[in-house]
Write a protein that holds these residues in place. Structure first.
Motif, PDB file in Angstrom:
ATOM      1  N   PRO A 234      78.292 -17.837  51.518  1.00  0.00           N
ATOM      2  CA  PRO A 234      76.911 -17.711  52.006  1.00  0.00           C
ATOM      3  C   PRO A 234      76.883 -17.145  53.420  1.00  0.00           C
ATOM      4  O   PRO A 234      77.872 -17.190  54.148  1.00  0.00           O
ATOM      5  N   GLN A 235      75.734 -16.618  53.803  1.00  0.00           N
ATOM      6  CA  GLN A 235      75.531 -16.130  55.171  1.00  0.00           C
ATOM      7  C   GLN A 235      74.244 -16.749  55.708  1.00  0.00           C
ATOM      8  O   GLN A 235      73.147 -16.373  55.308  1.00  0.00           O
TER       9      GLN A 235
ATOM     10  N   CYS B 249      72.290  -2.549  55.827  1.00  0.00           N
ATOM     11  CA  CYS B 249      72.396  -1.841  57.108  1.00  0.00           C
ATOM     12  C   CYS B 249      71.970  -2.740  58.265  1.00  0.00           C
ATOM     13  O   CYS B 249      72.390  -2.530  59.406  1.00  0.00           O
ATOM     14  N   PHE B 250      71.144  -3.740  57.968  1.00  0.00           N
ATOM     15  CA  PHE B 250      70.754  -4.735  58.972  1.00  0.00           C
ATOM     16  C   PHE B 250      71.798  -5.844  59.096  1.00  0.00           C
ATOM     17  O   PHE B 250      71.594  -6.807  59.830  1.00  0.00           O
ATOM     18  N   GLY B 251      72.881  -5.721  58.359  1.00  0.00           N
ATOM     19  CA  GLY B 251      73.935  -6.729  58.419  1.00  0.00           C
ATOM     20  C   GLY B 251      73.715  -7.913  57.507  1.00  0.00           C
ATOM     21  O   GLY B 251      74.426  -8.921  57.606  1.00  0.00           O
ATOM     22  N   ILE B 252      72.746  -7.826  56.604  1.00  0.00           N
ATOM     23  CA  ILE B 252      72.428  -8.941  55.714  1.00  0.00           C
ATOM     24  C   ILE B 252      73.320  -8.874  54.478  1.00  0.00           C
ATOM     25  O   ILE B 252      73.365  -7.858  53.786  1.00  0.00           O
TER      26      ILE B 252
ATOM     27  N   CYS C  38      66.100 -13.933  45.333  1.00  0.00           N
ATOM     28  CA  CYS C  38      65.832 -13.185  46.559  1.00  0.00           C
ATOM     29  C   CYS C  38      66.141 -11.710  46.341  1.00  0.00           C
ATOM     30  O   CYS C  38      67.021 -11.357  45.548  1.00  0.00           O
ATOM     31  N   CYS C  39      65.443 -10.866  47.058  1.00  0.00           N
ATOM     32  CA  CYS C  39      65.689  -9.430  46.996  1.00  0.00           C
ATOM     33  C   CYS C  39      67.114  -9.076  47.397  1.00  0.00           C
ATOM     34  O   CYS C  39      67.652  -8.056  46.969  1.00  0.00           O
ATOM     35  N   MET C  40      67.751  -9.931  48.202  1.00  0.00           N
ATOM     36  CA  MET C  40      69.097  -9.642  48.689  1.00  0.00           C
ATOM     37  C   MET C  40      70.197 -10.265  47.828  1.00  0.00           C
ATOM     38  O   MET C  40      71.362 -10.265  48.214  1.00  0.00           O
ATOM     39  N   GLN C  41      69.851 -10.785  46.654  1.00  0.00           N
ATOM     40  CA  GLN C  41      70.888 -11.262  45.741  1.00  0.00           C
ATOM     41  C   GLN C  41      71.778 -10.112  45.285  1.00  0.00           C
ATOM     42  O   GLN C  41      71.322  -8.967  45.164  1.00  0.00           O
ATOM     43  N   GLY C  42      73.036 -10.424  44.992  1.00  0.00           N
ATOM     44  CA  GLY C  42      73.887  -9.450  44.341  1.00  0.00           C
ATOM     45  C   GLY C  42      73.471  -9.312  42.887  1.00  0.00           C
ATOM     46  O   GLY C  42      72.834 -10.199  42.315  1.00  0.00           O
TER      47      GLY C  42
END
Length: 472
Positions: free
Chosen positions: A81-82, A370-373, A381-385
């Motif tokens: 996790p991050q 690109c934002f480091g997320i 979430c939109c940022m899921q793999g």
């Protein structure tokens, strides 16, 4: 075009991973609250408490990952996790505004150079699928979406300028312009000359140089050829403007990354601040053959009946276990909007809009890197793999509380003003499944903020009510 005839009422919406799946149990509410907090918490709190909402209402706003068979987190449940604090403290992260870099650029698909040899790259972007949808999509607006993508990203990354980079200087051209000489056939059965072997590279001409782009022929697939993603990312780096925080290159061609890949839809070199997204595999013409679930795309992917079917026969015996969305929650409002649209006949414009919405979601995801997320493991979430094009369709367009903190910190925008910008964009595309559903989700979320009395200047303040220990 005939109506899709919905077969599911989406009566119950599951907001936790399906209980039949044990490889990814999910992240605890305490750990999720700590991950979103800007400082170390003095005491353990639930994520719903930190957000100022009742547990059932919070869960129906920010559900956990679906965790269906074959999903990315099920395949790799140990993915690290991050948290917000880890992201903020990452020294290698590109800071917005450093060296005057604040602008996100979008560059449209390169075109074939005028004067290129006859037949060069002909048909490479044509999808070999026929049917009613194919006829409809031919007559719809499927080109020139770059400006619409810019408008979407302006809302998603509200607070930063997003500009369209002139693509007139980008042209595909033959890599080896020396004409090949035909060779005589050694076969006794044919006196005709054999065609020269195709080169393994094509050229991408920029204002400064000619870059080699690998390609491969895939005659058995829906697209005749694919371009190499890594080479296109290198090309994106070469055209990155001096004032660019990040650059997104959109391409029409199908892509591959490694020899073993069937295809890939996009990728970012986060540290280099560039991303490439292909629209090829998001073409609705491929939905049936790729198994993409239109009826159970987000937000209806949380449908209990659908999740049980994805998890197999044993899952149906566990249908009563878990947590489900309450009425009038953002998730339920989104599903109602989705179901209403799905029940009506799909027009050619809606079909094109469906294609466009998928590109938007992936574009915002890749730029997030690109934002480091990093990929999200905390919530849906939109940022899921994503492990497949099917899982891609099941994921939401919104950011979870953890990743939303990161974007707000990077862009300097407020929570509420960002939501209002996105709601305005969704209203313009209310005839498209995802945008209609997301618009209703945002309305529900804004009402929660208003009811909580957090008002016009709502920022990462839900944690202000929680005892905190300032980090050094």
């Amino acid at each position: 075009m005939p109506s899709p005839s919905p077969t599911c009422a989406h009566a119950r919406l599951r907001v936790t991973p399906h209980p039949s799946q044990t490889r990814f149990p999910g992240v605890s509410p305490h750990d999720r609250a700590a991950a979103a907090a800007p400082t170390v918490l003095r005491r353990a709190v639930l994520d719903c408490e930190a957000a100022g909402l009742a547990a059932d209402r919070f869960a129906a706003t920010f559900p956990g990952p679906l965790g269906l068979e074959g999903d990315d987190l099920v395949v790799d449940p140990e993915y690290p996790p991050q948290s917000f604090r880890e992201w903020r403290g990452e020294r290698q992260r590109n800071k917005v505004g450093a060296e005057g870099r604040r602008t996100i650029y979008v560059v449209g698909p390169p075109v074939v150079e005028d004067g290129a040899q006859k037949g060069f790259m002909r048909g490479w972007t044509e999808c070999d699928v026929k049917g009613a949808d194919a006829k409809a999509i031919v007559g719809s607006k499927t080109n020139g979406w770059e400006k619409d993508v810019v408008e979407y990203l302006e809302a998603f990354y509200h607070g930063l300028p997003v500009k369209l980079l002139n693509a007139s200087g980008l042209h595909f051209t033959p890599w080896d312009t020396t004409p090949s000489q035909p060779t005589k056939s050694k076969s006794r059965s044919s006196a005709k000359a054999r065609k020269p072997k195709e080169p393994s590279y094509i050229g991408l001409r920029t204002a400064e140089e000619l870059i080699g782009i690998r390609y491969r022929a895939i005659p058995s697939a829906h697209y005749s050829h694919q371009l190499n993603l890594d080479d296109l990312l290198d090309a994106a780096i070469s055209i990155l403007p001096d004032d660019a925080y990040a650059l997104l290159m959109l391409v029409d061609h199908d892509l591959y990354e490694d020899d073993d890949d069937e295809f890939v839809c996009g990728r970012a070199y986060g540290g280099s601040r560039v991303a490439v997204v292909s629209r090829a595999r998001y073409n609705p013409l491929l939905d049936a053959e790729q198994g993409v679930p239109r009826e159970h795309a987000w937000p209806a992917s949380h449908c209990e009946k659908y999740m049980a079917e994805c998890c197999g026969k044993a899952a149906k015996k566990m249908s009563s276990k878990g947590v489900f969305a309450i009425e009038d929650s953002p998730l339920r409002l989104a599903v109602t909007a989705h179901t209403t649209l799905y029940a009506s006949a799909m027009t050619s414009e809606q079909l094109a809009g469906l294609w466009f919405s998928r590109i938007c979601r992936t574009a915002s995801h890749e730029l997030g890197h690109c934002f480091g997320i990093d990929h999200c493991v905390y919530y849906a979430c939109c940022m899921q793999g994503s492990a497949s094009i099917v899982e891609d369709a099941r994921q939401p367009p919104y950011l979870c509380p953890v990743d939303l903190q990161k974007v707000i910190r990077a862009t300097g925008a407020g929570f509420e003003e960002r939501y209002r910008a996105l709601r305005g964009f969704c209203a313009k595309w209310e005839g498209v499944y995802m945008f209609a559903a997301w618009g209703k989700w945002i309305e529900g979320r804004l009402k929660q903020i208003e009811d909580a009395g957090q008002g016009e200047h709502y920022r990462p303040g839900p944690y202000s009510k929680v005892d905190e220990l300032q980090t050094p």
